[in-house]
Scaffold this active site. Structure first.
Site, PDB file in Angstrom:
ATOM      1  CG  ASP A 224      -1.609  -4.542   0.668  1.00 38.05           C
ATOM      2  OD1 ASP A 224      -1.182  -3.363   0.658  1.00 38.05           O
ATOM      3  OD2 ASP A 224      -2.385  -4.966   1.547  1.00 38.05           O
TER       4      ASP A 224
HETATM    5  C1  BGC Z   1      -2.534  -1.770   3.200  1.00 41.25           C
HETATM    6  C2  BGC Z   1      -3.287  -1.269   1.983  1.00 41.25           C
HETATM    7  C3  BGC Z   1      -2.841   0.127   1.658  1.00 41.25           C
HETATM    8  C4  BGC Z   1      -1.343   0.118   1.428  1.00 41.25           C
HETATM    9  C5  BGC Z   1      -0.773   1.472   1.095  1.00 41.25           C
HETATM   10  C6  BGC Z   1      -1.041  -1.618   3.059  1.00 41.25           C
HETATM   11  O1  BGC Z   1      -0.412  -1.884   4.266  1.00 41.25           O
HETATM   12  O2  BGC Z   1      -2.847  -3.129   3.429  1.00 41.25           O
HETATM   13  O3  BGC Z   1      -4.668  -1.299   2.221  1.00 41.25           O
HETATM   14  O4  BGC Z   1      -3.526   0.598   0.547  1.00 41.25           O
HETATM   15  O5  BGC Z   1      -0.705  -0.328   2.624  1.00 41.25           O
HETATM   16  O6  BGC Z   1      -0.795   2.297   2.202  1.00 41.25           O
END
Ligand code: BGC
Length: 746
Positions: A224
């Site tokens: 993530d």
């Molecule tokens: C989120 C993800 C997301 C990623 C990219 C993170 O903060 O938890 O779900 O895909 O950011 O935006």
């Protein structure tokens, strides 16, 4: 070029850099070798492709968000959605869409619940697999997220989540497992949090042993955004790609660790290989942008967004006021009627291509109707506004019926923080109560991503839960209100009466700073409310229709089976009303007698069926071992206990009118191991071992067994001396050995 050949040409520095993104949305490509870059974008209920201007994304269709999609209970619909999302990715040159998100709704307070499907893993996993199939059919990859046990936002980048093995296996992992086994997402996204002491992005047990070893995952694991703590440990654990790129620390750590021998180059090569494989896969599957013009594509997808929204909204209550008449007069009340809330905040926030406004759609749908409007509250102040409420009451009293648009404003729920309570603004509650007092035909239409308390349930005539239903929210709401669409959504989560009733209440969001223990274990959602018999506001699986369904019969193809065999269950139902409608048949399994605490019942299968008035349908469900099993943490395996199981079928977890019973035998009984610590009851309860025990006790001078037997049951074998038995350590060891020889199976 073959990947092995590319690998042999890369320097250590290049390998390390390949395992980190080039920037926020692209993988890296070393200069020495031509490797296609992969473009990734959020996800999950629409495409959020950043344009480069801070805070700006290209417009795309905003489909209903996860909690609404969960309420569809319809994998076909999710597959259709996935295909449309894949087409939009093709149109905008995106290779991997960052979704679906399948974390289980442990508490209604999780700020990101609106992105997630359900409190039940069978439902969440089935829908996720369908979504993945749809997107990937278009030659676009998906990222199954957030792996794993990421069920709150508070402290999400650091919290250690303590979950016992059984709870993980039965609740928090199976949605991922189903999606991986059934649909093979191109990528999986490791979550921010720690799991039982180790960051998910460095967790070998999770990322390699379980995901690849047990479930057969073939794709790439990415972090993530910002989830990496120690990049070298991540490589060793199987975290192939760190996202986003832009920080030199990760590659530096990898290089240093390989150079000083704490990280093997083979481990790094495995990760590099998977990055290269993803790049090649994306290039090989890439399809050209759809032939339609963007206008045609987005118009078609807007219509699809509306169809999906109509399938997702849940009619929670209806005393007959709905559907509304299209003549006479109607008061439309609430700022949400003009400024609808149709999606949540954070990384999933889409720049929609269009927006259907409920008030306008109501006027369009019923041109003969006299529609008046009163705002009732503002979106800038949560305190009840007596002047606005009085005006709304007057408008409502003068009309034949009133529809109030209420729910959670943006500031109440979003990625990045959790809610601290389950209430809607006081301004909404006070308005609903006042209007319902003045107008007996009052309908409440809710927009929210997660359950809310409804202190006015008894006072209003009907409640439509429309969740955060995307850019076509307004037209879908109007279609259901006037009956041109028949509601068919079913809750994918329980609506408790109050927050304190939720089983995680004492341990949400944290148990102590940086630590949360899932002390309610497997008793999450209806698994808890049903077992503990806690009355709820609306149960899991609940949802009304404008027609009625009758559950006619349930049959199983056998009454007895081993856990290696598959049981087929056939359920027949009929549309007994006067209009076409869709019903979701839900199948739950109840273990009649268990040696461990198990939920009262668990969802094991479901099917959404469309029926014409008077039409009957028979749906069949295969149930195999896992439907009857629990996870035995000691044996590290799924176990079925010999005995009778009830199969319950119906239209909600609280209404299962059909029941069949089957007896399931384990095909391979578990070996029973005796030690000094085994409870005496375990030897006493089987005739063969009881004989051994009796002989031992008699020899040891303990002759009043009939009196002491009950008390003795709970004593470990090593404590038999407390009942007057005299023996040596060797004799006790001998007893244990004889017991083990006497019974190899229980
Ligand atoms: C989120 C993800 C997301 C990623 C990219 C993170 O903060 O938890 O779900 O895909 O950011 O935006």
């Amino acid at each position: 070029m073959e990947i092995s050949e590319i690998l042999s040409k890369l320097t250590l520095e290049e390998k390390a850099r390949l395992c980190t993104g080039a920037d926020a949305w692209h993988t890296a490509c070393p200069q020495s070798i031509s490797v296609p870059q992969v473009t990734v974008s959020d996800g999950p209920h629409g495409l959020r492709r950043e344009t480069g201007v801070p805070g700006e994304s290209a417009s795309a269709t905003c489909f209903p968000s996860g909690s609404a999609l969960g309420a569809s209970w319809d994998p076909n619909l999710l597959e259709e959605l996935g295909e449309a999302l894949g087409e939009e990715c093709r149109a905008q040159g995106v290779d991997v869409l960052l979704g679906p998100a399948v974390n289980i709704k442990r508490s209604p307070l999780c700020g990101r619940n609106f992105e997630y499907y359900a409190e039940d893993p069978c439902l969440a996993g089935t829908l996720a697999a369908a979504y993945i199939r749809g997107v990937q059919k278009q030659g676009v990859g998906t990222s199954l997220k957030h792996f794993a046990a990421n069920n709150k936002e508070t402290g999400r980048l650091t919290t250690d989540t303590a979950v016992d093995a059984r709870t993980l296996r039965e609740l928090y992992l199976p949605a991922f497992e189903t999606a991986v086994k059934e649909a093979q997402p191109w990528t999986v996204m490791a979550a921010y949090n720690r799991l039982n002491g180790t960051y998910c992005a460095e967790n070998k047990r999770l990322l390699t042993d379980l995901l690849r070893g047990e479930w057969g995952f073939q794709g790439l694991v990415m972090s993530d955004w910002g989830a990496v703590s120690d990049r070298d440990r991540g490589i060793a654990a199987g975290l192939d790609l760190e996202m986003p790129g832009g920080c030199a620390i990760g590659p530096q750590k990898i290089i240093r660790a390989v150079q000083n021998g704490t990280l093997s180059e083979e481990a790094l090569d495995r990760c590099v290989t998977r990055v290269l494989e993803l790049a090649q896969k994306a290039a090989a599957h890439k399809k050209p942008a759809p032939a339609k013009t963007p206008e045609a594509l987005y118009a078609q997808h807007h219509a699809l967004a509306r169809k999906i929204a109509e399938h997702c909204m849940v009619l929670l209550k209806n005393d007959g006021t709905l559907p509304l008449r299209k003549t006479g007069s109607l008061a439309v009340i609430g700022e949400f009627a003009k400024t609808p809330r149709c999606q949540g905040g954070g990384s999933s926030h889409i720049h929609p291509t269009a927006l259907d406004v409920p008030l306008e759609e109501i006027r369009k749908a019923a041109p003969q109707l006299t529609v008046s409007y009163s705002e009732g509250y503002t979106l800038t102040d949560d305190r009840p506004d007596e002047v606005r409420i009085a005006a709304a009451v007057q408008t409502a009293a003068a009309a034949d019926a009133a529809v109030i648009f209420a729910g959670l404003p943006d500031a109440y729920e979003s990625e990045g923080f959790d809610r601290s309570h389950m209430r809607i603004p006081e301004s909404h509650n006070a308005l609903i109560q006042a209007v319902a007092h003045a107008q007996k035909n009052t309908v409440v239409v809710l927009s929210n991503g997660s359950p809310v308390e409804m202190p006015w349930t008894e006072q209003v005539s009907a409640i439509l839960e429309s969740y955060l239903c995307g850019q076509a929210t307004g037209s879908a709401q109007a279609a259901i209100l006037f009956g041109s669409a028949n509601p068919c959504g079913k809750l994918a989560e329980t609506f408790p009466r109050k927050l304190q009733d939720n089983p995680s209440y004492l341990n949400f969001p944290i148990t102590s700073p940086d630590f949360v223990a899932y002390r309610e274990s497997v008793f999450v959602g209806y698994r808890y409310y049903d077992t503990k018999q806690v009355p709820v506001c609306f149960p899991f699986g609940h949802g009304l229709s404008y027609t009625t369904f009758s559950y006619l019969s349930i049959e199983t193809d056998r009454a007895e089976l081993t856990d290696r065999e598959t049981l087929t269950v056939r359920v027949t139902l009929k549309n007994t009303g006067s209009r076409a409608g869709r019903e979701t048949v839900q199948l739950y399994v109840h273990d009649m007698e268990s040696s461990i605490p198990r939920p009262e019942k668990e969802l094991r299968a479901f099917r959404s069926v469309e029926l014409q008035p008077g039409e009957e349908a028979t749906v069949s469900f295969p149930l195999s071992k896992r439907a009857f099993a629990y996870y035995d943490a000691a044996a590290q395996d799924w176990t079925v206990e010999d005995g009778v199981f009830q199969i319950l079928a119906g239209g909600s977890s609280a209404e299962t009118p059909l029941c069949a019973s089957v007896t399931v035998h384990p095909a391979e009984p578990r070996p029973h191991i005796f030690t000094r610590h085994t409870l005496t009851a375990e030897a006493w309860d089987k005739p063969a071992t009881r004989a051994v025990l009796k002989e031992f006790l008699t020899k040891a001078g303990c002759d009043n067994l009939h009196v002491q037997a009950d008390w003795m049951r709970d004593m470990p074998l090593r404590n038999l001396f407390m009942f007057g038995a005299v023996y040596t350590q060797e004799e006790l060891d001998q007893l244990v050995e004889t017991l083990n020889r006497t019974t190899t199976f229980c």
